[in-house]
Design a protein around this motif. Sequence first.
Motif, PDB file in Angstrom:
ATOM      1  N   SER A   1       0.844  -1.199   0.000  1.00 19.16           N
ATOM      2  CA  SER A   1       0.000   0.000   0.000  1.00 19.16           C
ATOM      3  C   SER A   1       0.879   1.250   0.000  1.00 19.16           C
ATOM      4  N   PRO A   2       0.396   2.338  -0.585  1.00 20.54           N
ATOM      5  CA  PRO A   2       1.176   3.587  -0.588  1.00 20.54           C
ATOM      6  C   PRO A   2       1.478   4.092   0.823  1.00 20.54           C
ATOM      7  N   GLU A   3       0.574   3.858   1.764  1.00 19.90           N
ATOM      8  CA  GLU A   3       0.785   4.320   3.135  1.00 19.90           C
ATOM      9  C   GLU A   3       1.984   3.637   3.776  1.00 19.90           C
ATOM     10  N   PHE A   4       2.161   2.356   3.478  1.00 23.06           N
ATOM     11  CA  PHE A   4       3.257   1.608   4.093  1.00 23.06           C
ATOM     12  C   PHE A   4       4.611   2.109   3.599  1.00 23.06           C
ATOM     13  N   ALA A   5       4.666   2.550   2.360  1.00 24.91           N
ATOM     14  CA  ALA A   5       5.940   2.964   1.762  1.00 24.91           C
ATOM     15  C   ALA A   5       6.493   4.241   2.380  1.00 24.91           C
ATOM     16  N   LYS A   6       5.666   4.999   3.078  1.00 23.47           N
ATOM     17  CA  LYS A   6       6.134   6.247   3.687  1.00 23.47           C
ATOM     18  C   LYS A   6       7.085   5.924   4.834  1.00 23.47           C
ATOM     19  N   GLU A   7       8.237   6.586   4.831  1.00 19.80           N
ATOM     20  CA  GLU A   7       9.153   6.392   5.956  1.00 19.80           C
ATOM     21  C   GLU A   7       8.562   7.116   7.160  1.00 19.80           C
ATOM     22  N   GLU A   8       8.381   6.386   8.246  1.00 19.21           N
ATOM     23  CA  GLU A   8       7.765   6.957   9.435  1.00 19.21           C
ATOM     24  C   GLU A   8       8.498   6.491  10.677  1.00 19.21           C
ATOM     25  N   SER A   9       8.113   7.027  11.806  1.00 14.74           N
ATOM     26  CA  SER A   9       8.760   6.648  13.060  1.00 14.74           C
ATOM     27  C   SER A   9       8.451   5.194  13.405  1.00 14.74           C
ATOM     28  N   MET A  10       9.278   4.626  14.269  1.00 15.94           N
ATOM     29  CA  MET A  10       9.034   3.253  14.724  1.00 15.94           C
ATOM     30  C   MET A  10       7.698   3.165  15.453  1.00 15.94           C
ATOM     31  N   ASP A  11       7.366   4.185  16.245  1.00 21.04           N
ATOM     32  CA  ASP A  11       6.088   4.172  16.962  1.00 21.04           C
ATOM     33  C   ASP A  11       4.922   4.165  15.983  1.00 21.04           C
ATOM     34  N   ALA A  12       5.007   4.963  14.919  1.00 18.96           N
ATOM     35  CA  ALA A  12       3.938   4.990  13.920  1.00 18.96           C
ATOM     36  C   ALA A  12       3.841   3.652  13.194  1.00 18.96           C
ATOM     37  N   MET A  13       4.991   3.067  12.863  1.00 16.63           N
ATOM     38  CA  MET A  13       4.977   1.766  12.188  1.00 16.63           C
ATOM     39  C   MET A  13       4.390   0.702  13.111  1.00 16.63           C
ATOM     40  N   ASP A  14       4.783   0.726  14.385  1.00 13.63           N
ATOM     41  CA  ASP A  14       4.237  -0.248  15.332  1.00 13.63           C
ATOM     42  C   ASP A  14       2.729  -0.092  15.476  1.00 13.63           C
ATOM     43  N   SER A  15       2.262   1.135  15.499  1.00 16.84           N
ATOM     44  CA  SER A  15       0.823   1.383  15.597  1.00 16.84           C
ATOM     45  C   SER A  15       0.101   0.808  14.376  1.00 16.84           C
ATOM     46  N   ARG A  16       0.649   1.037  13.192  1.00 15.80           N
ATOM     47  CA  ARG A  16       0.068   0.484  11.956  1.00 15.80           C
ATOM     48  C   ARG A  16       0.026  -1.050  12.011  1.00 15.80           C
ATOM     49  N   LEU A  17       1.109  -1.655  12.505  1.00 13.90           N
ATOM     50  CA  LEU A  17       1.179  -3.118  12.576  1.00 13.90           C
ATOM     51  C   LEU A  17       0.222  -3.672  13.625  1.00 13.90           C
ATOM     52  N   GLU A  18       0.097  -2.986  14.755  1.00 12.93           N
ATOM     53  CA  GLU A  18      -0.863  -3.413  15.787  1.00 12.93           C
ATOM     54  C   GLU A  18      -2.288  -3.372  15.243  1.00 12.93           C
ATOM     55  N   ASP A  19      -2.621  -2.301  14.524  1.00 10.36           N
ATOM     56  CA  ASP A  19      -3.953  -2.198  13.910  1.00 10.36           C
ATOM     57  C   ASP A  19      -4.188  -3.351  12.944  1.00 10.36           C
ATOM     58  N   PHE A  20      -3.193  -3.642  12.139  1.00  6.63           N
ATOM     59  CA  PHE A  20      -3.296  -4.744  11.163  1.00  6.63           C
ATOM     60  C   PHE A  20      -3.548  -6.071  11.886  1.00  6.63           C
ATOM     61  N   MET A  21      -2.735  -6.348  12.925  1.00  7.50           N
ATOM     62  CA  MET A  21      -2.884  -7.613  13.644  1.00  7.50           C
ATOM     63  C   MET A  21      -4.242  -7.703  14.326  1.00  7.50           C
ATOM     64  N   ASN A  22      -4.703  -6.615  14.930  1.00  4.81           N
ATOM     65  CA  ASN A  22      -6.017  -6.624  15.593  1.00  4.81           C
ATOM     66  C   ASN A  22      -7.150  -6.877  14.595  1.00  4.81           C
ATOM     67  N   ARG A  23      -7.061  -6.251  13.424  1.00  2.14           N
ATOM     68  CA  ARG A  23      -8.090  -6.495  12.393  1.00  2.14           C
ATOM     69  C   ARG A  23      -8.076  -7.939  11.924  1.00  2.14           C
ATOM     70  N   ARG A  24      -6.890  -8.500  11.723  1.00  2.29           N
ATOM     71  CA  ARG A  24      -6.780  -9.883  11.241  1.00  2.29           C
ATOM     72  C   ARG A  24      -7.262 -10.873  12.300  1.00  2.29           C
ATOM     73  N   LEU A  25      -6.986 -10.599  13.562  1.00  5.03           N
ATOM     74  CA  LEU A  25      -7.403 -11.513  14.631  1.00  5.03           C
ATOM     75  C   LEU A  25      -8.922 -11.522  14.810  1.00  5.03           C
ATOM     76  N   LYS A  26      -9.583 -10.399  14.437  1.00  6.84           N
ATOM     77  CA  LYS A  26     -11.044 -10.339  14.541  1.00  6.84           C
ATOM     78  C   LYS A  26     -11.726 -11.108  13.421  1.00  6.84           C
ATOM     79  N   ASP A  27     -11.044 -11.263  12.274  1.00  8.55           N
ATOM     80  CA  ASP A  27     -11.627 -11.985  11.117  1.00  8.55           C
ATOM     81  C   ASP A  27     -11.700 -13.467  11.354  1.00  8.55           C
TER      82      ASP A  27
END
Length: 174
Positions: A148-174
Amino acid sequence: MDYGEFVGDVITTWLVERESRDRLMRLEADFIYRDPQGREWLAPKGRTVNGASIPVFLWGPVIGSPYTGSFRRASVVHDIAEEDRKRPSREVHRMFYQAMRCDDTEPWLAGVIYAAVRVFGEKWNIPQGIAMQQTQGNIAAFLEMIHSPEFAKEESMDAMDSRLEDFMNRRLKD
């Protein structure tokens, strides 16, 4: 940004063992990664590594093998730190990202490998420390996320971790 430094060289002997698919290597000298905070991550002489830090589905055309490329020294210290579990998994995985960047791994590639390790790798010392299973659906969703274009943006580790936590939480709910 300062990503730390490596001290010494990775000197190994390949070990031939059927169960490791000839990926097992014994370290013949101490090897250290010193992170930006000055903490030392030791991969001591005599220990073995196998490159298992990086999920297998990324091998091949995406990154090659764990023993090629600019992330290979980082994978050595990460393998040991993950096995020893002296520090929380989040710290160990962040060290892996910083060590990859220290070795000039491209930001996008270090981000992809870090994301795969955070999502599918082992977790300890954290609530809900469950590694996401490498099912076809989870891998497909992960690959979609990293493209995704959003992932390609260089961001802080905290922002990347937040994105990954959101991803994992969404996948675990499915």
